[in-house]
Design a protein around this motif. Structure first.
Motif, PDB file in Angstrom:
ATOM      1  N   ALA A   1       1.480  19.809  -0.611  1.00  0.00           N
ATOM      2  CA  ALA A   1       0.750  20.861   0.157  1.00  0.00           C
ATOM      3  C   ALA A   1      -0.720  20.600   0.133  1.00  0.00           C
ATOM      4  O   ALA A   1      -1.394  20.502   0.959  1.00  0.00           O
ATOM      5  CB  ALA A   1       1.119  22.208  -0.233  1.00  0.00           C
ATOM      6  N   GLU A   2      -1.363  20.102  -1.112  1.00  0.00           N
ATOM      7  CA  GLU A   2      -2.624  19.932  -1.363  1.00  0.00           C
ATOM      8  C   GLU A   2      -2.889  18.847  -0.852  1.00  0.00           C
ATOM      9  O   GLU A   2      -3.982  18.706   0.128  1.00  0.00           O
ATOM     10  CB  GLU A   2      -2.930  19.928  -2.857  1.00  0.00           C
ATOM     11  N   LEU A   3      -2.190  17.654  -0.564  1.00  0.00           N
ATOM     12  CA  LEU A   3      -2.691  16.430   0.051  1.00  0.00           C
ATOM     13  C   LEU A   3      -2.723  16.407   1.372  1.00  0.00           C
ATOM     14  O   LEU A   3      -3.554  15.864   2.327  1.00  0.00           O
ATOM     15  CB  LEU A   3      -1.696  15.270  -0.397  1.00  0.00           C
TER      16      LEU A   3
ATOM     17  N   LEU B   1       5.132  11.509   3.423  1.00  0.00           N
ATOM     18  CA  LEU B   1       5.278  11.110   2.044  1.00  0.00           C
ATOM     19  C   LEU B   1       6.263  11.895   1.339  1.00  0.00           C
ATOM     20  O   LEU B   1       6.733  12.979   1.919  1.00  0.00           O
ATOM     21  CB  LEU B   1       3.854  11.414   1.474  1.00  0.00           C
ATOM     22  N   HIS B   2       6.641  11.187   0.236  1.00  0.00           N
ATOM     23  CA  HIS B   2       7.475  11.945  -0.588  1.00  0.00           C
ATOM     24  C   HIS B   2       7.057  11.458  -2.174  1.00  0.00           C
ATOM     25  O   HIS B   2       6.630  10.451  -2.122  1.00  0.00           O
ATOM     26  CB  HIS B   2       9.110  11.774  -0.549  1.00  0.00           C
ATOM     27  N   LEU B   3       7.170  12.583  -2.863  1.00  0.00           N
ATOM     28  CA  LEU B   3       6.916  12.358  -4.383  1.00  0.00           C
ATOM     29  C   LEU B   3       7.716  12.987  -5.295  1.00  0.00           C
ATOM     30  O   LEU B   3       8.514  14.024  -5.025  1.00  0.00           O
ATOM     31  CB  LEU B   3       5.480  12.465  -4.734  1.00  0.00           C
ATOM     32  N   LEU B   4       8.083  12.404  -6.429  1.00  0.00           N
ATOM     33  CA  LEU B   4       8.759  12.709  -7.398  1.00  0.00           C
ATOM     34  C   LEU B   4       8.168  12.910  -8.892  1.00  0.00           C
ATOM     35  O   LEU B   4       7.468  12.001  -9.156  1.00  0.00           O
ATOM     36  CB  LEU B   4       9.916  11.874  -7.504  1.00  0.00           C
ATOM     37  N   GLY B   5       8.320  13.643  -9.486  1.00  0.00           N
ATOM     38  CA  GLY B   5       7.668  13.882 -10.924  1.00  0.00           C
ATOM     39  C   GLY B   5       8.374  13.660 -12.002  1.00  0.00           C
ATOM     40  O   GLY B   5       9.709  13.180 -11.783  1.00  0.00           O
ATOM     41  N   ALA B   6       7.949  13.969 -12.996  1.00  0.00           N
ATOM     42  CA  ALA B   6       8.613  13.752 -14.415  1.00  0.00           C
ATOM     43  C   ALA B   6       9.931  14.592 -14.595  1.00  0.00           C
ATOM     44  O   ALA B   6      10.779  14.145 -15.345  1.00  0.00           O
ATOM     45  CB  ALA B   6       7.662  13.447 -15.738  1.00  0.00           C
ATOM     46  N   ARG B   7       9.853  15.746 -14.083  1.00  0.00           N
ATOM     47  CA  ARG B   7      11.086  16.639 -14.051  1.00  0.00           C
ATOM     48  C   ARG B   7      11.184  17.442 -12.825  1.00  0.00           C
ATOM     49  O   ARG B   7      10.032  17.542 -11.965  1.00  0.00           O
ATOM     50  CB  ARG B   7      10.918  17.536 -15.286  1.00  0.00           C
ATOM     51  N   GLY B   8      12.051  18.119 -12.564  1.00  0.00           N
ATOM     52  CA  GLY B   8      12.186  18.869 -11.424  1.00  0.00           C
ATOM     53  C   GLY B   8      12.636  18.300 -10.224  1.00  0.00           C
ATOM     54  O   GLY B   8      12.872  16.977  -9.955  1.00  0.00           O
TER      55      GLY B   8
ATOM     56  N   LEU C   1       0.792  -1.247   0.113  1.00  0.00           N
ATOM     57  CA  LEU C   1       0.066   0.022  -0.019  1.00  0.00           C
ATOM     58  C   LEU C   1       0.766   1.363   0.026  1.00  0.00           C
ATOM     59  O   LEU C   1       0.304   2.400  -0.190  1.00  0.00           O
ATOM     60  CB  LEU C   1      -1.086  -0.048   1.320  1.00  0.00           C
ATOM     61  N   CYS C   2       2.182   1.117   0.145  1.00  0.00           N
ATOM     62  CA  CYS C   2       2.916   2.382   0.450  1.00  0.00           C
ATOM     63  C   CYS C   2       3.591   2.871  -1.103  1.00  0.00           C
ATOM     64  O   CYS C   2       3.716   3.826  -0.906  1.00  0.00           O
ATOM     65  CB  CYS C   2       3.962   2.004   1.331  1.00  0.00           C
ATOM     66  N   VAL C   3       3.551   2.050  -1.999  1.00  0.00           N
ATOM     67  CA  VAL C   3       4.467   2.354  -3.277  1.00  0.00           C
ATOM     68  C   VAL C   3       3.244   2.592  -4.200  1.00  0.00           C
ATOM     69  O   VAL C   3       2.684   1.805  -4.517  1.00  0.00           O
ATOM     70  CB  VAL C   3       5.552   1.241  -3.654  1.00  0.00           C
ATOM     71  N   HIS C   4       3.655   3.872  -4.814  1.00  0.00           N
ATOM     72  CA  HIS C   4       2.740   4.302  -6.174  1.00  0.00           C
ATOM     73  C   HIS C   4       3.545   4.723  -7.223  1.00  0.00           C
ATOM     74  O   HIS C   4       4.299   5.589  -6.992  1.00  0.00           O
ATOM     75  CB  HIS C   4       1.747   5.318  -5.815  1.00  0.00           C
ATOM     76  N   THR C   5       3.483   4.426  -8.461  1.00  0.00           N
ATOM     77  CA  THR C   5       4.108   5.026  -9.586  1.00  0.00           C
ATOM     78  C   THR C   5       3.002   5.120 -10.853  1.00  0.00           C
ATOM     79  O   THR C   5       1.849   4.251 -10.722  1.00  0.00           O
ATOM     80  CB  THR C   5       5.179   4.215 -10.115  1.00  0.00           C
TER      81      THR C   5
ATOM     82  N   LEU D   1       1.769   6.408   9.685  1.00  0.00           N
ATOM     83  CA  LEU D   1       0.719   6.146   9.615  1.00  0.00           C
ATOM     84  C   LEU D   1       0.085   6.508   8.364  1.00  0.00           C
ATOM     85  O   LEU D   1      -0.444   7.485   8.115  1.00  0.00           O
ATOM     86  CB  LEU D   1      -0.119   6.681  10.835  1.00  0.00           C
ATOM     87  N   MET D   2       0.524   5.509   7.359  1.00  0.00           N
ATOM     88  CA  MET D   2       0.591   5.835   5.838  1.00  0.00           C
ATOM     89  C   MET D   2      -1.083   5.914   5.474  1.00  0.00           C
ATOM     90  O   MET D   2      -1.825   5.465   6.137  1.00  0.00           O
ATOM     91  CB  MET D   2       1.162   5.002   4.955  1.00  0.00           C
ATOM     92  N   ASN D   3      -1.141   6.754   4.468  1.00  0.00           N
ATOM     93  CA  ASN D   3      -2.459   7.082   3.928  1.00  0.00           C
ATOM     94  C   ASN D   3      -2.461   6.657   2.360  1.00  0.00           C
ATOM     95  O   ASN D   3      -2.043   7.198   1.707  1.00  0.00           O
ATOM     96  CB  ASN D   3      -2.905   8.603   4.263  1.00  0.00           C
ATOM     97  N   PRO D   4      -3.183   5.540   2.181  1.00  0.00           N
ATOM     98  CA  PRO D   4      -3.053   4.947   0.871  1.00  0.00           C
ATOM     99  C   PRO D   4      -3.712   5.807  -0.164  1.00  0.00           C
ATOM    100  O   PRO D   4      -3.512   5.616  -1.356  1.00  0.00           O
ATOM    101  CB  PRO D   4      -3.650   3.597   0.872  1.00  0.00           C
TER     102      PRO D   4
END
Length: 236
Positions: free
Chosen positions: A68-70, A82-89, A28-32, A44-47
């Motif tokens: 910020a929105e999440l 949480l951390h997230l990485l986009g297609a650039r930047g 439940l933790c990994v999303h791509t 306390l992860m939020n799927p």
């Protein structure tokens, strides 16, 4: 209760490696998502963060705006990471002030690391150092080595149980998605499963129908030849 690394390579592939003293951390933790990004939700992860965060990126939000929105909409944000990485930047991250120490994150142009309930900040630093030092390795091996070094630096302070690795390339399905849900040495088992995937799975998946070839390779002789060529190219 987890630490992880997200990465993007020069071909636009996304990779995630994650480990925890918790059952089935990869479930439940990994999303791509192809061409969009990668996200890990922890503590306390939020799927719900996964699909929502990737949809925000796909709609044009920056990683920082998506984080910020999440978190603004989540009353439990103080106990989320949480951390997230986009297609650039540059990547973006959030570590709530209610997460269990040691906890923290680091973000860079093409990768990020985050963890909570760790043995100390040296876990993330060892993960970072190994990832940077191994730029010549294939992305899956680079991620496994980075997480293994983080584990050697103390990892999850409660111990070991599960790990996962996901690589997402130019198809809607993942190029590789392997999990160790319950094992005494999950990172070592993840490395073994990755090696097994190179025997037939990786070259076979490349023969399947996809976005650029709606039929795929149907001739079994040519499939076997492509598997042999894959092995030869890698020196297997």
């Amino acid at each position: 209760m987890t630490w992880s690394i997200l990465a993007r390579d020069g071909q636009g592939r996304f990779g995630v490696a994650i480990a925890s003293r918790f059952f089935a951390v990869g479930a439940l933790c990994v999303h791509t998502r192809r061409g969009v990004g990668a996200l890990a939700t922890q503590a306390l992860m939020n799927p719900l963060y996964g699909p929502a965060g990737l949809s925000l990126l796909a709609a044009g939000r920056s990683p920082a705006e998506a984080v910020a929105e999440l978190t603004a909409a989540d009353a439990g944000r103080s106990q989320r990471q949480l951390h997230l990485l986009g297609a650039r930047g540059t990547a973006a991250a959030h570590t709530g002030d209610g997460c269990v120490a040691w906890c923290g994150h680091r973000v860079f142009d093409d990768f990020s690391v985050a963890g909570n309930m760790l043995a100390g900040p040296q876990v993330l630093q060892a993960t970072i150092d190994a990832f940077v030092a191994n730029a010549a390795l294939p992305l899956p091996e680079r991620l496994i080595d980075a997480m293994s070094c983080g584990e050697a630096a103390g990892g999850d302070k409660r111990g070991k149980q599960s790990a996962a690795l996901r690589i997402h390339a130019d198809e809607d399905h993942a190029e590789l998605d392997i999990r160790v849900d319950d094992h005494i040495e999950p990172m070592a088992e993840l490395r073994r499963l990755y090696a097994v995937s190179l025997q037939r799975f990786a070259p076979f998946v490349a023969c399947l129908p996809g976005r650029h070839d709606a039929v795929g390779e149907l001739d079994r002789t040519r499939i076997e030849a492509r598997i042999e060529a894959f092995h030869a190219a890698r020196g297997l």
